[in-house]
Structures are given as C-alpha cells and as structure tokens.
Design an enzyme around this catalytic site. Sequence first.
Site, PDB file in Angstrom:
ATOM      1  CB  ALA A  53      16.445  78.444 -17.567  1.00  0.00           C
ATOM      2  CE1 TYR A  55      23.250  85.283 -22.998  1.00  0.00           C
ATOM      3  CE2 TYR A  55      22.578  83.304 -24.186  1.00  0.00           C
ATOM      4  CZ  TYR A  55      23.274  84.496 -24.136  1.00  0.00           C
ATOM      5  OH  TYR A  55      23.992  84.912 -25.236  1.00  0.00           O
ATOM      6  CE  LYS A 148      54.271  79.542 -29.255  1.00  0.00           C
ATOM      7  NZ  LYS A 148      53.325  78.592 -29.844  1.00  0.00           N
ATOM      8  NE  ARG A 169      50.349  82.507 -36.904  1.00  0.00           N
ATOM      9  CZ  ARG A 169      50.919  83.281 -35.985  1.00  0.00           C
ATOM     10  NH1 ARG A 169      51.659  84.304 -36.355  1.00  0.00           N
ATOM     11  NH2 ARG A 169      50.743  83.028 -34.707  1.00  0.00           N
ATOM     12  CD  GLU A 205      46.561  80.649 -30.487  1.00  0.00           C
ATOM     13  OE1 GLU A 205      47.071  79.574 -30.835  1.00  0.00           O
ATOM     14  OE2 GLU A 205      47.065  81.762 -30.748  1.00  0.00           O
ATOM     15  CB  CYS A 443      48.609  32.071 -13.813  1.00  0.00           C
ATOM     16  SG  CYS A 443      46.953  32.669 -14.244  1.00  0.00           S
ATOM     17  CB  CYS A 458      43.869  36.810 -15.411  1.00  0.00           C
ATOM     18  SG  CYS A 458      44.473  35.308 -14.608  1.00  0.00           S
TER      19      CYS A 458
END
Length: 709
Positions: A53, A55, A148, A169, A205, A443, A458
């Site tokens: 709040a 921020y 990775k 990339r 990434e 059954c 069932c």
Amino acid sequence: MTATHRGAQADASAPAGPLPPEAAAKRVAWLRDELDRHNYQYYVLDAPTIPDAEYDALFSELQALELEHPELQTPDSPTQRVGGEPLSAFDSVRHRVPMLSLNNGFADDDVLNFDRRCAQGLGRTAPAAGEQDLFSAADAVEYACELKFDGLAMSLRYEDGRLVQAATRGDGETGEDVTVNVRTIKAIPLKLRGQAPAVLEVRGEVFMYRGDFDKLNERQAEAGEKTFVNPRNAAAGSLRQLDPRITAKRPLSFFAYGLGELQGVDRPPTHSAMLDGFAALGLPVCKDRAVVKGAQGLLDFYRDIGQRRDALPYDIDGVVYKVNALAEQERLGFVSRAPRFALAHKFPAQEMTTIVEDIEVQVGRTGAITPVARLKPVFVGGVTVTNATLHNEDEIRRKDVHIGDTVIVRRAGDVIPEVVAVVTERRPDDARAFVMPTACPVCGSHIEKLEDEAIARCTGGLICAAQRKQALLHFAQRRAMDIEGLGDKLVEQLVDQGIVRTPADLFKLGVAKLAALERMADKSAANLVAAIDASRETTMNRFIFALGIRHVGEATAKDLARHFGKLDALMAADEAALLEVNDVGPVVAQSIAHFFAEPHNVEVIEQLRAAGVHWTESEPVAKAPAPLSGKTFVLTGTLPTMSREDAKELLEAAGAKVAGSVSKKTDYVVAGAEAGSKLDKAEALGVPVLDEAGMLALLAEAGAAPAQE
C-alpha cells in the site's frame, strides 16, 4: 511488494496542495529514487522494506505529479512501465555481440570430456579418458556454475545507465526489438544504480515464477481466456504481445547471466565477479550459483541442484558451466556457433509428446471416478510413463483430449504424470471423444455427479470391490493403522476371493489362510498376522484417519481426537458440534456427520473394537485460541532428539502451519544439523532461525504442551 517491516521513510509524506515547479521537480526526483530503491530491495535483494500500500501511494503520487507537470516526465521514470499504444510489428535488431547458443551435455562423460577439453585448451595436463580429478588444486580449471532457466533469452542495452533497447535472441545474430514490453517488467531496472558504464549489454532470461504462472492461469480461466501450458510459453507469449498494456499485466521476472557489449570500463576478471557487478548495478542475479574446480565440482553442483530442482520457485531445464576467468574464455574461443568455454548440462526432460492410446476410468477409495490416459510409453522426468491422470470429465473437455491425440505429458519429481495440452494439429481423422460411463466399471452401480462438484462418484460404497480395496490400503497405511506387509497385490487377492470385505475382517485372518495365497509363505503370513496383531494398539487420531472419512486428513483427525477425547463423543456429534472443532468447516462437518450416521460404518467400528482395537482416551479439550496460530514454520536439517515429523506434530498441535519452503511470509526456520538451502534463504531474508531447543522454548513460552497420542 509485501513486507513485514518499514524502512527509513524520510520525506515520505506527500505534500499538501499543488507544488511550484522547482519543488515539484525535487519531489519527482525523490519519488523516482525512492521507487527505484524499493524495486531494487524487492527484486534484487529479495528483502522489501515497505508494504504494498505504501509503495502504491508513492507510485500514485509520482503519476499525479508527472501528469500535472508533463515536462518532468522521463523515459526511465517508474511510471513508464505501464505500457503505451499497440505496435503493428516488432522491428529487427542486429546484435553487436552475437547471442550464441551453448553445447549440451546429458551424461557424466559429457562433463568429463568438457573439462578435459578446457584443460587441454588452456595448456594444462588433462586426465586420461574416463578419469577425473587427476589435477592438483592448482591445475584444475575454475568454473562458474549457474542455473539454466526455462524462459526467453533477452539482451538489455544500457547507455549511461539508462535502458535504451531490449531484444530477443532470435537467430543469435538478429532478434526482435521488444523494448516497449520489457520496460513494463518491474524486475528490470530502467536506470542502473551507482556508476554505470557508458555502454552495457546485459544478457539474461525473462521467465515467470511458478506461483505467478498459476495465478495468471486462474485469472485467464476466470475471464474465459485461453490458459498457458507452462511458464515458459506464458513468458514468451507475454513478451511478444504487440500491445504492451497486456505485457504490463503479466507477472514477468528476469535474471541476468551474461555480458554483451561493454564500453567505458574494463571487463571484470571473472564471470562470477561480473555477476556480482550486475547485482551492484541493481540487476537481478540468481543466488543459486557457485564457483568450483574440476569435473567433480561440476558434477556435485549438478546433483545438488537436481535434488532441489522441484523445490525451486521457477522452472529450469539444467545447469550451465562456464570457465570462470574471462581471459581464459577468450583463449578457448568458439567452435562453430557455440563457445568452447561453456556447457549446458541438461536434466531429463519433464515434458514430452506421446499418443493417447485409450482413456479408462479408475475408482478411488471414496468412489471418485478418475479418467486415466493410457499412453504410448514415453521417457519423461527420468522414468518411462505409460499412464497420466486426466483428473475429471470437465478437465478432459477443457483440454479437449481425444483418444488418438498427440499430447504433451509432464512429470516433475514425484508429481503424478499429467496431460498438460493437446497438439491439435496432429489429431488423426479417427480420433474419438471420451464418453464418461454412467455405471461403475467395477461393480455396475450408478455413477452420479453432484452439481457443485467436478468429480463423478460410484454410488456402490463398500459393495464396490475397487472402493473396498482402496479403503483397506488406506486403513493399513503407515500413517493410519500401520500394518506392514499388507500391499496392493495381497489386498487384491483378499477382496477378489471374498476373504476380506471390511477392515474388521483383517483381524480374523490366520497364518494358514494367508499362506495359501499367491506369493505368500508361512513366514510372510506369520509376519503379517503379527503386524495386524500389533496394530490393535493405536491412537484415536490414527484410528479416525484410518476410517477414510471423506475430507478428513491427518491434521483434521488430530483436531477431532483432541477436541472430543472419546470416539463415542465424536460419533454422537451433530454438524453444529463438529463446527466447533478447529479448522472444521461446513463441508467437512457434513461429511463426518454423514459417515457416522451410516449404520454400516458404525457396525464396522464396533467390529473393530470387538477385535481388540483400542487406544487411550482422554477428556475433551475445549476449543481455545492456539498459541502459535497464524505463525508459519519451516523445518530443515536433522534435529538432535526428534524427527522432523515429531517437530511438525508439536508445532501443528500449537496451531502453527509447517510449510515446505522458506519465503518472506515464513515466521521461523527450525534448523538442525546439515541444514541446506532453506537455512541459507532464511538468513538472506532475515527470517529468525531456531534450533530444537529454541523451538521447544518457544512452545513452552506459548504454553503449548507436546501433543499426546
């Protein structure tokens, strides 16, 4: 940006009334610096110091001032992350320093050969083929090891500390300009901290945390929009949106791991020093990295990360090794389009494609009908998978799974394999839609599906052999009655031959009858009879859990035993009385009341008592505020006098929640010997760490006595 405490807030209060231009400029500059500082603390240090709040209030004030004084608006302002007008297409960007791919390794030998090639290329005496660790400490090559990430590779260009371009990339030589979208990612600083180089190209990434991915898919489903298959697809799809306003709403994150063009300063001596430098500039860098020597160091890192892979908050598909010294990287150079100084050591794939050969249904302990895909065998997640759960009929319809489809199957760690998506373009002409049966395949009883439930069931109850088998296995499991030696194959024979119909029948079994069954002999039969006999002495909470009441797990069974003290009191309780138990809501209360209202269930309980099943009963405990209610603990390492399960029971009995991973919401970490990454993370986040004695002292201080079984 949730936090548990506030930082220093000088000048934090917003001024009252309009500001003259000079004062507005000073206030805007302060707000930008303050918001950048809090972004750095949140995304880089993982240690926020103000609540959301506060921020948001600072951000809103900056937005208002820039609207009032448009001449003060700059491209690197935090307000410019919200996204502008849609693009018609992405422009192409030629990378000044190519973004090359890495060679892959899959086996230990690949790593040994990589280390040998690096050593030879650097003029060191390499071990012979098939050998390792023949270097002295001085001769061994030093490597930087990192994760990775399974996301989208990105190049960020900063000039004089300001983000001017972001590119994908692409083919390594040419990518797409996604600057307007990347500017919306809060983890990526628009302006670097401290003394930034004249030009700095950062490679890293863009990815999505699993928790953020799950929340995104929930929002997509609620809005009737298409959900994403996995975090990588979500990250890539979000970043390549032509409308940056959509990207701004997606929870994207970023880790830096490499260097492109650099002007104005000398290159750091090592890769690890470069990553430390990135962090000092305010760029997010993953903390799961290490500097090691030689092939054995590489393999140790791989195995450590492999063991922790499923506990990580994001997806990775391997680890990356790089010769640490940048001068040595230059000496080794490149081969074709990959560096000689680096290797990507891949984990077994967690997702693969295969074909659905059939869809069958399984009947569970409570009658739940679960569709299961029978798959063409495929190696995924380190094992060969032939079946995958489809959960329920609604899930099949949502994913549009047909018999004959090519599907993506995922298996991560110990998670049951599941079909995550259909490759619809490969659907054959003879593919068949799944039809849920109306009668139980075991059954023949009617299958019903209540309006407010996704699962069909069932209605046969214990008439259904499948439900009887699962109920018996549940009754005998270690955390219930703990009957060692009573496994799937034996239960199947006992039920199919009509020897056992209810749990009470187990206590009538003799050695002769058991020894006559397939794969049983006198000794194993005698051992099982002894285990059944030993199980007669149990605890009330174990017995309640063993009954298999729907919605009643171990924790609820403990709460019920503690609250009522005596089984007869529990059996006589109505829904209103059950709602007085800690953490028991209307659905659970209704399920318990219905279970004990069924005459057959009461009859089985009385038969079990008559067979000698007993426990120590106690006086009921009045509902009282749990002393550690609302507190979250994490256990790690080996405790000196008790198991982690015992410690968990003590904490839960005091109302605490015991979680499996450390986060900013963790209140305490209890650490024993050989505590691992959880302890490291706790220290990094400033979470209080207790040893066993400290935990017991905290329990005593809170007035929480050890739970009695």
